[in-house]
Design an enzyme around this catalytic site. Structure first.
Site, short mmCIF file in Angstrom:
data_model
loop_
_atom_site.label_atom_id
_atom_site.label_comp_id
_atom_site.label_asym_id
_atom_site.label_seq_id
_atom_site.Cartn_x
_atom_site.Cartn_y
_atom_site.Cartn_z
N LYS A 154 0.84 -1.20 0.00
CA LYS A 154 0.00 0.00 0.00
C LYS A 154 0.88 1.26 0.00
O LYS A 154 2.08 1.17 0.30
CB LYS A 154 -0.92 -0.02 1.22
CG LYS A 154 -0.20 -0.02 2.56
CD LYS A 154 -1.14 -0.38 3.71
CE LYS A 154 -0.41 -0.34 5.04
NZ LYS A 154 -1.23 -0.90 6.14
N TYR A 181 16.74 30.11 9.06
CA TYR A 181 15.55 30.76 9.62
C TYR A 181 15.63 30.85 11.14
O TYR A 181 16.05 29.90 11.81
CB TYR A 181 14.30 29.97 9.25
CG TYR A 181 13.82 30.19 7.82
CD1 TYR A 181 13.47 31.47 7.37
CD2 TYR A 181 13.73 29.13 6.94
CE1 TYR A 181 13.04 31.67 6.07
CE2 TYR A 181 13.27 29.31 5.64
CZ TYR A 181 12.93 30.59 5.21
OH TYR A 181 12.50 30.78 3.93
C1 LIG Z 1 -0.51 -1.84 6.89
C2 LIG Z 1 -1.13 -3.13 7.20
C3 LIG Z 1 -0.36 -4.32 7.22
C4 LIG Z 1 1.15 -4.31 7.16
O1 LIG Z 1 1.61 -3.88 8.42
P1 LIG Z 1 3.16 -3.73 8.77
O2 LIG Z 1 3.17 -3.32 10.19
O3 LIG Z 1 3.69 -2.66 7.88
O4 LIG Z 1 3.81 -5.04 8.53
C5 LIG Z 1 -1.03 -5.52 7.35
N1 LIG Z 1 -2.38 -5.56 7.51
C6 LIG Z 1 -3.14 -4.44 7.54
C7 LIG Z 1 -4.59 -4.55 7.75
C8 LIG Z 1 -2.54 -3.19 7.42
O5 LIG Z 1 -3.29 -2.08 7.47
#
Ligand SMILES: *Cc1c(COP(=O)(O)O)cnc(C)c1O
Length: 353
Positions: A35, A244
């Site tokens: 994702k 800054y």
């Molecule tokens: C993001 C996510 C994962 C992966 O999690 P990690 O901690 O990055 O391994 C797996 N399952 C769901 C439902 C997620 O939202």
């Protein structure tokens, strides 16, 4: 060299997948979570590398990401949508053979009415209270849903990176209560859950961050190096301020290097005056405020002006940077900006491109 360069080691990602696959119990399948553009590293290069390593099932957050991933991978691998079947996504889910993880009674109804016979999974809420059917809802609709043969029953742990957190065992018990006896494939563990041990693995694990070199997978191979070019240097004398708000003031003569990257490129402003860059093995303090496009460093102690300094590399990984910035490695990775030149290391195809 004028652009900051983000190097992404695809071989390290493949090796991390293989290591998490070995860490998953015997007979357990290991998926890959890609994702958010493979945690910011580029799904078009990362997903094929994971497929070559052996991943056959991929998880993304929303259908649009699934559509892009289908173009990248072609037909065959399963692409699961964690956000489920949203209104307006039906055609995409059908045409590109995406597998939504249905999260609510409304989504179940939408899916079974719009695409009867099309593969789906069910996401259950076992205590995180974020996404998925609650126990009572599941009990009410399970008979109908089970008749439609879901491909997967899944849930997600809220505190898997804290092995001693009592919610882990509670969620595990809830997941058993909600799914035992269904005879269907189940998935419960992301990276943290894999490390909790085989009781958490069920039939399919879903690592994300560990693939990309992040905690809690401490044995992960580092994946990213970020090299920033020095675009100007100047000498300052005692009492002169840099950047800054004059937040750094020279105590004596100093050589200041200005580098091309800033908070618009995902370097948090909270790193101001707190972090080191690296010239090979030599630490170089970042001085003054992180600007939108620029940072400044005190290179007085270096024998010559370096062409680049690394802010991510062997001496400082995404979690180290995150700790200093007051965030997590996931956020550092997914914030790495679009202005970097991306260089993919892929020994398998002999390529650095
Ligand atoms: C993001 C996510 C994962 C992966 O999690 P990690 O901690 O990055 O391994 C797996 N399952 C769901 C439902 C997620 O939202």
């Amino acid at each position: 060299m004028a652009t900051a360069t983000l190097s992404i080691d695809l071989d390290a990602i493949a090796a991390n997948w293989a290591a998490l696959d070995r860490a998953s119990a015997q007979g357990v399948q290991t998926a890959a979570v890609v994702k958010a553009d493979a945690y910011g590293l580029g799904i078009d290069r990362v997903a094929p590398a994971l497929a070559r390593a052996g991943a056959r099932r991929f998880f993304v957050a929303v259908a649009e990401e699934g559509a892009k991933l289908r173009q990248v991978l072609g037909p065959g691998p399963q692409i699961a949508i964690l956000g489920g079947h949203m209104a307006g996504d039906t055609e995409m889910i059908h045409d590109l053979d995406l597998t939504p993880m249905l999260n609510s009674v409304q989504q179940v109804t939408r899916h079974l009415e719009a695409l009867p016979g099309h593969p789906f999974g069910i996401q259950l809420d076992t205590g995180m209270n974020r996404l998925g059917l609650e126990a009572a809802e599941w009990q009410a609709i399970a008979p109908i849903v089970l008749g439609a043969k879901p491909e997967l029953l899944m849930s997600h742990l809220a505190c898997a990176d804290e092995p001693d957190h009592p919610l882990n065992a509670q969620q595990l018990a809830n997941f058993h209560r909600m799914t035992d006896g269904t005879g269907l494939p189940r998935s419960f563990a992301a990276t943290g859950g894999i490390l909790l041990g085989p009781a958490y693995h069920f039939d399919l694990t879903r690592p994300g961050v560990g693939l990309y070199g992040g905690q809690p997978f401490a044995q992960a191979h580092p994946v990213v190096t970020l090299s920033l070019p020095v675009i100007q240097t100047r000498e300052v004398v005692a009492g002169e301020a840099v950047g800054y708000a004059c937040s750094w003031v020279a105590e004596g003569p100093a050589t200041v290097a200005t580098l091309s990257a800033g908070y618009a490129d995902g370097l948090p402003r909270t790193l101001s005056n707190k972090v080191h860059l690296w010239d090979g093995d030599t630490p170089v303090p970042l001085i003054g405020r992180v600007s939108m496009d620029l940072i400044t460093a005190d290179i007085s102690h270096l024998p010559e002006v370096p062409r680049t300094l690394d802010i991510l590399g062997p001496h400082q990984g995404v979690d180290d940077l995150a700790a200093i910035a007051g965030t997590i490695g996931y956020e550092i990775l997914t914030s790495l900006g679009p202005r970097y030149a991306r260089r993919y290391i892929d020994r398998r195809t002999g390529g650095q491109a």
